[in-house]
Design a protein around this motif. Structure first.
Motif, PDB file in Angstrom:
ATOM      1  N   ARG A  95      -1.292  18.314  14.180  1.00  0.00           N
ATOM      2  CA  ARG A  95      -1.452  19.465  15.179  1.00  0.00           C
ATOM      3  C   ARG A  95      -1.951  18.746  16.705  1.00  0.00           C
ATOM      4  NH1 ARG A  95      -4.178  23.867  17.008  1.00  0.00           N
ATOM      5  NH2 ARG A  95      -2.739  25.595  17.784  1.00  0.00           N
ATOM      6  N   GLU A  96      -3.257  18.178  16.457  1.00  0.00           N
ATOM      7  CA  GLU A  96      -3.869  17.699  17.675  1.00  0.00           C
ATOM      8  C   GLU A  96      -3.062  16.795  18.206  1.00  0.00           C
ATOM      9  OE1 GLU A  96      -7.638  15.959  16.541  1.00  0.00           O
ATOM     10  OE2 GLU A  96      -8.622  18.106  15.799  1.00  0.00           O
ATOM     11  N   GLU A  97      -2.489  15.881  17.481  1.00  0.00           N
ATOM     12  CA  GLU A  97      -1.355  14.763  18.223  1.00  0.00           C
ATOM     13  C   GLU A  97      -0.256  15.651  18.874  1.00  0.00           C
ATOM     14  OE1 GLU A  97      -0.292  12.434  15.007  1.00  0.00           O
ATOM     15  OE2 GLU A  97      -2.133  11.216  14.813  1.00  0.00           O
ATOM     16  N   LEU A  98       0.388  16.590  18.302  1.00  0.00           N
ATOM     17  CA  LEU A  98       1.333  17.344  18.898  1.00  0.00           C
ATOM     18  C   LEU A  98       1.100  17.846  20.257  1.00  0.00           C
ATOM     19  CD1 LEU A  98       4.318  18.261  18.562  1.00  0.00           C
ATOM     20  CD2 LEU A  98       3.485  20.025  17.365  1.00  0.00           C
ATOM     21  N   LEU A  99      -0.181  18.581  20.118  1.00  0.00           N
ATOM     22  CA  LEU A  99      -0.634  19.242  21.417  1.00  0.00           C
ATOM     23  C   LEU A  99      -0.777  18.256  22.469  1.00  0.00           C
ATOM     24  CD1 LEU A  99      -3.034  21.804  19.887  1.00  0.00           C
ATOM     25  CD2 LEU A  99      -1.098  22.296  20.851  1.00  0.00           C
ATOM     26  N   GLY A 100      -1.715  16.895  22.236  1.00  0.00           N
ATOM     27  CA  GLY A 100      -1.741  15.981  22.839  1.00  0.00           C
ATOM     28  C   GLY A 100      -0.403  15.397  23.663  1.00  0.00           C
ATOM     29  N   SER A 101       0.415  15.296  22.834  1.00  0.00           N
ATOM     30  CA  SER A 101       1.736  14.879  23.424  1.00  0.00           C
ATOM     31  C   SER A 101       2.409  16.033  24.361  1.00  0.00           C
ATOM     32  CB  SER A 101       2.713  14.604  22.194  1.00  0.00           C
ATOM     33  OG  SER A 101       4.276  14.297  22.679  1.00  0.00           O
ATOM     34  N   LYS A 102       2.502  17.195  24.027  1.00  0.00           N
ATOM     35  CA  LYS A 102       2.876  18.250  24.838  1.00  0.00           C
ATOM     36  C   LYS A 102       1.949  18.092  26.287  1.00  0.00           C
ATOM     37  CE  LYS A 102       4.756  21.639  21.540  1.00  0.00           C
ATOM     38  NZ  LYS A 102       4.473  22.972  21.073  1.00  0.00           N
ATOM     39  N   ARG A 103       0.714  18.009  26.134  1.00  0.00           N
ATOM     40  CA  ARG A 103      -0.135  18.160  27.188  1.00  0.00           C
ATOM     41  C   ARG A 103       0.127  17.038  28.137  1.00  0.00           C
ATOM     42  NH1 ARG A 103      -5.355  19.911  28.519  1.00  0.00           N
ATOM     43  NH2 ARG A 103      -6.425  18.524  29.803  1.00  0.00           N
ATOM     44  N   GLY A 155       0.913  -1.394  -0.058  1.00  0.00           N
ATOM     45  CA  GLY A 155       0.152  -0.031   0.166  1.00  0.00           C
ATOM     46  C   GLY A 155       0.799   1.150  -0.188  1.00  0.00           C
ATOM     47  N   SER A 156       0.316   2.468  -0.129  1.00  0.00           N
ATOM     48  CA  SER A 156       0.910   3.614  -0.121  1.00  0.00           C
ATOM     49  C   SER A 156       0.903   4.291   1.194  1.00  0.00           C
ATOM     50  CB  SER A 156       0.386   4.726  -1.232  1.00  0.00           C
ATOM     51  OG  SER A 156      -1.057   4.919  -0.996  1.00  0.00           O
ATOM     52  N   ALA A 157       1.875   4.835   1.610  1.00  0.00           N
ATOM     53  CA  ALA A 157       1.774   5.553   3.135  1.00  0.00           C
ATOM     54  C   ALA A 157       1.084   6.597   3.079  1.00  0.00           C
ATOM     55  CB  ALA A 157       3.333   5.796   3.345  1.00  0.00           C
ATOM     56  N   GLU A 158       0.221   6.824   4.168  1.00  0.00           N
ATOM     57  CA  GLU A 158      -0.722   8.107   4.062  1.00  0.00           C
ATOM     58  C   GLU A 158      -0.166   8.791   5.444  1.00  0.00           C
ATOM     59  OE1 GLU A 158      -4.614   6.950   4.307  1.00  0.00           O
ATOM     60  OE2 GLU A 158      -4.567   6.047   2.274  1.00  0.00           O
ATOM     61  N   ARG A 159       0.036  10.085   5.035  1.00  0.00           N
ATOM     62  CA  ARG A 159       0.334  10.940   6.322  1.00  0.00           C
ATOM     63  C   ARG A 159      -0.999  11.567   6.832  1.00  0.00           C
ATOM     64  NH1 ARG A 159       5.362  14.974   4.690  1.00  0.00           N
ATOM     65  NH2 ARG A 159       7.048  13.140   4.264  1.00  0.00           N
ATOM     66  N   PRO A 160      -1.086  11.630   8.343  1.00  0.00           N
ATOM     67  CA  PRO A 160      -2.338  12.349   8.725  1.00  0.00           C
ATOM     68  C   PRO A 160      -2.591  13.806   8.314  1.00  0.00           C
ATOM     69  CG  PRO A 160      -0.475  12.164  10.568  1.00  0.00           C
ATOM     70  CD  PRO A 160      -0.134  11.321   9.178  1.00  0.00           C
ATOM     71  N   PRO A 161      -3.616  14.252   8.092  1.00  0.00           N
ATOM     72  CA  PRO A 161      -3.900  15.497   7.945  1.00  0.00           C
ATOM     73  C   PRO A 161      -3.150  16.585   8.804  1.00  0.00           C
ATOM     74  CG  PRO A 161      -5.973  14.580   8.609  1.00  0.00           C
ATOM     75  CD  PRO A 161      -4.853  13.676   8.574  1.00  0.00           C
ATOM     76  N   PRO A 162      -2.865  17.780   8.352  1.00  0.00           N
ATOM     77  CA  PRO A 162      -2.146  18.580   9.295  1.00  0.00           C
ATOM     78  C   PRO A 162      -3.032  19.030  10.351  1.00  0.00           C
ATOM     79  CG  PRO A 162      -1.928  19.431   6.914  1.00  0.00           C
ATOM     80  CD  PRO A 162      -3.309  18.337   6.959  1.00  0.00           C
ATOM     81  N   GLY A 163      -4.404  18.965  10.476  1.00  0.00           N
ATOM     82  CA  GLY A 163      -5.139  19.346  11.697  1.00  0.00           C
ATOM     83  C   GLY A 163      -4.824  18.282  12.592  1.00  0.00           C
ATOM     84  N   ARG A 164      -4.709  17.051  12.116  1.00  0.00           N
ATOM     85  CA  ARG A 164      -4.610  15.642  13.244  1.00  0.00           C
ATOM     86  C   ARG A 164      -3.118  15.638  13.760  1.00  0.00           C
ATOM     87  NH1 ARG A 164      -5.147   9.892  10.707  1.00  0.00           N
ATOM     88  NH2 ARG A 164      -7.101  10.589   9.902  1.00  0.00           N
TER      89      ARG A 164
END
Length: 403
Positions: A24-32, A13-22
């Motif tokens: 950013r949410e993952e980054l904020l969740g990690s920082k939290r 299959g082809s690698a799919e990157r999460p959309p920018p919004g997701r």
């Protein structure tokens, strides 16, 4: 020979990157999560890592939730949550010179309570607020009530409850807010006088324009004496600033006022250069300010223009500020606190000693027993009784178990 020009992916299959919004949410969740862990480690270290807690309160997002604030705010102010004062009673109202004014101010403060709160619940909180304020004033006759004090008190009450809110307000009143509670406005004017020198160093053009307009600094009075609680409509924004101010020097609200004015520089310069026009513009704070960037800028201003240097100017050097003068010792005192787990064990041990004392034989059986009972009572005495009473009246246990 490979049949394709691009790199092959696992599973065909082809690698799919999460959309920018997701992302950013993952980054904020990690920082939290990182901040939560950092706060937990700071609270449980012995002694408590207060500097780490200050950093968490100041950094982006502040202390995140009210549950965390109930754990961290006491540490920032060196309040022992296992030795809280009793709930203020109605007796504090009797013959108090400020009762009528406090009642009027509190009754006018309905907008400071969450929207949608039932009227009955709000009325209960308003009664608690009156008693809380009068309790502090009666306990400290040297403190004088000012209109706007209730805006700070209600914020503490809504977050921390009546007993902890009372302890926090007492610490603030005798330290950060002390200059505002003098019998005259002299100390408050002194604090306001730090504003123009900061503006002069940041933007000479803006400073000179405000001088020509003769606007003064009175537009910022309600900002400082309420820690912006009176002028902001968003409770989360107010709490974000309280996190910041509780972890900072008493003059930080002045530096924050300066960055607000500088942020609006072009608006100010577009005004007619007269007092009514400039005062009307500045006294109305926009509700959509970029709070995180302004907080960062205020921190840089505080480092770039130390208050000791500003105080060398003629308008500031002749007044002695209690809040500023006592802050170093106050900050040092916060660095010797025990974590709540240790305080809780000490409370349990004291309670166990008190129970053991109660089970001793009656003093009438022997003069020796009577002397032993008297000695134990004198040793434990009011301290054990107060700790036990605190345990019985304290808020639900889940407030103390955040992690």
């Amino acid at each position: 020979m490979s049949g394709g020009g691009g790199p092959r992916q696992r599973g065909g299959g082809s690698a799919e990157r999460p959309p920018p919004g997701r992302r950013r949410e993952e980054l904020l969740g990690s920082k939290r999560k990182q901040k939560l862990l950092l706060i937990h480690q700071a609270l449980t270290s012995d002694p408590v890592a207060v500097e780490t807690l200050r950093g968490a309160a100041v950094s982006e997002g502040g202390l995140l939730t009210d549950e965390i604030r109930r754990k961290v705010w006491p540490k920032l102010l060196s309040v022992n949550v296992y030795n809280l004062p009793p709930k203020p009673g109605r007796a504090v109202r009797q013959n108090h010179k400020d009762y009528t004014q406090v009642q009027l101010d509190v009754n006018r403060s309905t907008r400071r309570f969450p929207q949608g709160m039932r009227a009955e619940q709000r009325q209960v909180l308003q009664e608690q607020l009156i008693d809380l304020i009068l309790h502090i004033l009666r306990a400290h006759p040297e403190l004088h009530y000012y209109q706007g004090y209730h805006d700070i008190a209600v914020t503490l009450l809504l977050v921390a409850g009546e007993r902890m809110g009372s302890a926090l307000l007492e610490k603030l009143s005798t330290h950060h807010l002390r200059d505002f509670m003098d019998p005259t406005m002299d100390s408050t004017k002194h604090i306001l006088n730090y504003l123009m020198p900061i503006l002069q160093r940041e933007s000479l053009r803006l400073h000179d324009f405000m001088l020509r307009a003769e606007v003064g600094t009175i537009f910022a009075l309600s900002w400082l004496i309420t820690w912006y609680g009176h002028v902001l409509t968003s409770f989360p924004h107010i709490l974000r600033l309280y996190d910041f101010f509780l972890a900072s020097h008493p003059l930080m609200p002045v530096y924050f006022a300066a960055v607000i004015v500088v942020h609006r520089e072009e608006e100010v310069l577009a005004c007619d250069c007269d007092m009514p026009s400039v005062h009307q513009l500045l006294s109305q704070i926009p509700q959509n300010l970029p709070y995180e960037s302004l907080i960062s800028r205020a921190l840089r201003l505080f480092q770039r223009h130390p208050h000791a240097e500003l105080a060398k100017q003629a308008a500031l050097q002749h007044h002695k500020s209690i809040s500023i003068g006592s802050f170093t010792a106050f900050q040092l005192a916060t660095s010797h606190q025990r974590p709540d787990a240790v305080l809780r064990r000490q409370r349990q041990q004291d309670s166990a000693h008190a129970e053991a004392t109660a089970l001793l034989p009656t003093a009438g059986h022997s003069p020796l027993v009577k002397a032993a009972v008297w000695g134990i009572s004198a040793t434990l005495g009011a301290a054990a009784l107060a700790v036990t009473q605190t345990a019985l009246e304290w808020a639900p246990e889940f407030l103390l178990q955040l992690f």
